[in-house]
Design a protein around this motif. Sequence first.
Motif, PDB file in Angstrom:
ATOM      1  N   UNK A  75       0.825  -1.208   0.000  1.00 21.10           N
ATOM      2  CA  UNK A  75       0.000   0.000   0.000  1.00 21.10           C
ATOM      3  C   UNK A  75       0.865   1.266   0.000  1.00 21.10           C
ATOM      4  N   UNK A  76       0.300   2.310  -0.551  1.00 24.08           N
ATOM      5  CA  UNK A  76       1.013   3.577  -0.602  1.00 24.08           C
ATOM      6  C   UNK A  76       1.019   4.209   0.778  1.00 24.08           C
TER       7      UNK A  76
ATOM      8  N   UNK B 109       0.163   9.403  -0.913  1.00 22.31           N
ATOM      9  CA  UNK B 109      -1.199   9.438  -1.436  1.00 22.31           C
ATOM     10  C   UNK B 109      -1.712  10.870  -1.482  1.00 22.31           C
ATOM     11  N   UNK B 110      -1.572  11.586  -0.381  1.00 21.65           N
ATOM     12  CA  UNK B 110      -2.111  12.942  -0.298  1.00 21.65           C
ATOM     13  C   UNK B 110      -1.293  13.946  -1.097  1.00 21.65           C
ATOM     14  N   UNK B 111      -0.033  13.657  -1.332  1.00 29.40           N
ATOM     15  CA  UNK B 111       0.796  14.578  -2.106  1.00 29.40           C
ATOM     16  C   UNK B 111       0.241  14.735  -3.522  1.00 29.40           C
TER      17      UNK B 111
ATOM     18  N   UNK C 126      -5.455  14.638 -12.781  1.00 25.51           N
ATOM     19  CA  UNK C 126      -5.705  13.677 -11.705  1.00 25.51           C
ATOM     20  C   UNK C 126      -5.527  12.244 -12.206  1.00 25.51           C
ATOM     21  N   UNK C 127      -6.021  11.955 -13.403  1.00 27.49           N
ATOM     22  CA  UNK C 127      -5.826  10.628 -13.981  1.00 27.49           C
ATOM     23  C   UNK C 127      -4.341  10.326 -14.144  1.00 27.49           C
ATOM     24  N   UNK C 128      -3.605  11.269 -14.684  1.00 27.21           N
ATOM     25  CA  UNK C 128      -2.170  11.058 -14.912  1.00 27.21           C
ATOM     26  C   UNK C 128      -1.440  10.832 -13.592  1.00 27.21           C
ATOM     27  N   UNK C 129      -1.734  11.657 -12.609  1.00 29.35           N
ATOM     28  CA  UNK C 129      -1.055  11.537 -11.314  1.00 29.35           C
ATOM     29  C   UNK C 129      -1.362  10.199 -10.664  1.00 29.35           C
ATOM     30  N   UNK C 130      -2.622   9.784 -10.692  1.00 30.01           N
ATOM     31  CA  UNK C 130      -2.986   8.538 -10.020  1.00 30.01           C
ATOM     32  C   UNK C 130      -2.544   7.304 -10.803  1.00 30.01           C
ATOM     33  N   UNK C 131      -2.546   7.382 -12.119  1.00 33.25           N
ATOM     34  CA  UNK C 131      -2.045   6.245 -12.895  1.00 33.25           C
ATOM     35  C   UNK C 131      -0.539   6.099 -12.757  1.00 33.25           C
ATOM     36  N   UNK C 132       0.122   7.191 -12.535  1.00 31.09           N
ATOM     37  CA  UNK C 132       1.582   7.166 -12.405  1.00 31.09           C
ATOM     38  C   UNK C 132       2.053   6.484 -11.119  1.00 31.09           C
ATOM     39  N   UNK C 133       1.159   6.365 -10.139  1.00 30.76           N
ATOM     40  CA  UNK C 133       1.540   5.709  -8.885  1.00 30.76           C
ATOM     41  C   UNK C 133       1.678   4.196  -9.041  1.00 30.76           C
TER      42      UNK C 133
ATOM     43  N   UNK D  18      -7.300   1.379  -4.288  1.00 32.26           N
ATOM     44  CA  UNK D  18      -7.699   2.726  -3.890  1.00 32.26           C
ATOM     45  C   UNK D  18      -7.671   3.749  -5.014  1.00 32.26           C
ATOM     46  N   UNK D  19      -7.504   3.292  -6.259  1.00 31.80           N
ATOM     47  CA  UNK D  19      -7.416   4.220  -7.383  1.00 31.80           C
ATOM     48  C   UNK D  19      -8.663   5.090  -7.498  1.00 31.80           C
ATOM     49  N   UNK D  20      -9.832   4.463  -7.440  1.00 30.80           N
ATOM     50  CA  UNK D  20     -11.080   5.209  -7.587  1.00 30.80           C
ATOM     51  C   UNK D  20     -11.252   6.204  -6.449  1.00 30.80           C
ATOM     52  N   UNK D  21     -10.896   5.811  -5.242  1.00 30.81           N
ATOM     53  CA  UNK D  21     -10.999   6.725  -4.101  1.00 30.81           C
ATOM     54  C   UNK D  21     -10.092   7.935  -4.281  1.00 30.81           C
ATOM     55  N   UNK D  22      -8.835   7.688  -4.647  1.00 31.82           N
ATOM     56  CA  UNK D  22      -7.888   8.791  -4.827  1.00 31.82           C
ATOM     57  C   UNK D  22      -8.315   9.705  -5.965  1.00 31.82           C
ATOM     58  N   UNK D  23      -8.779   9.132  -7.053  1.00 35.79           N
ATOM     59  CA  UNK D  23      -9.211   9.927  -8.195  1.00 35.79           C
ATOM     60  C   UNK D  23     -10.454  10.744  -7.836  1.00 35.79           C
TER      61      UNK D  23
END
Length: 96
Positions: free
Chosen positions: A5-6, A11-13, A53-60, A65-70
């Motif tokens: 897990x991240x 995650x918040x950054x 937001x998509x780019x940042x979250x896909x880059x992780x 938790x992808x949907x939650x973060x997005x």
Amino acid sequence: MTDAPMTPSRTWRGIFGVWLAGLLGAILVAVFAPVELRFTWLSLTLAACTLLAFVVQLRTHQKVGFIDRLSISVVGVLGILTVAAAIIGLVALFEG
């Protein structure tokens, strides 16, 4: 790809980065956009921040938790831009 897990700070950054981009976009729109096109530019700012937001979250590379973060990223930007639109609208109402 790892299944670890991240960390919360990582995650918040990414989420705060997207929010900051939305805030910066709202400020730029309020200052530089023509009055009749401000709301158009705010909607384009929302679209750009959604893509960011998509780019940042896909880059992780974390699927957990992808949907939650997005969702948190996009809803936060939507809130920021809603407040900005209300302020821009009130200023326009009292200006002219």
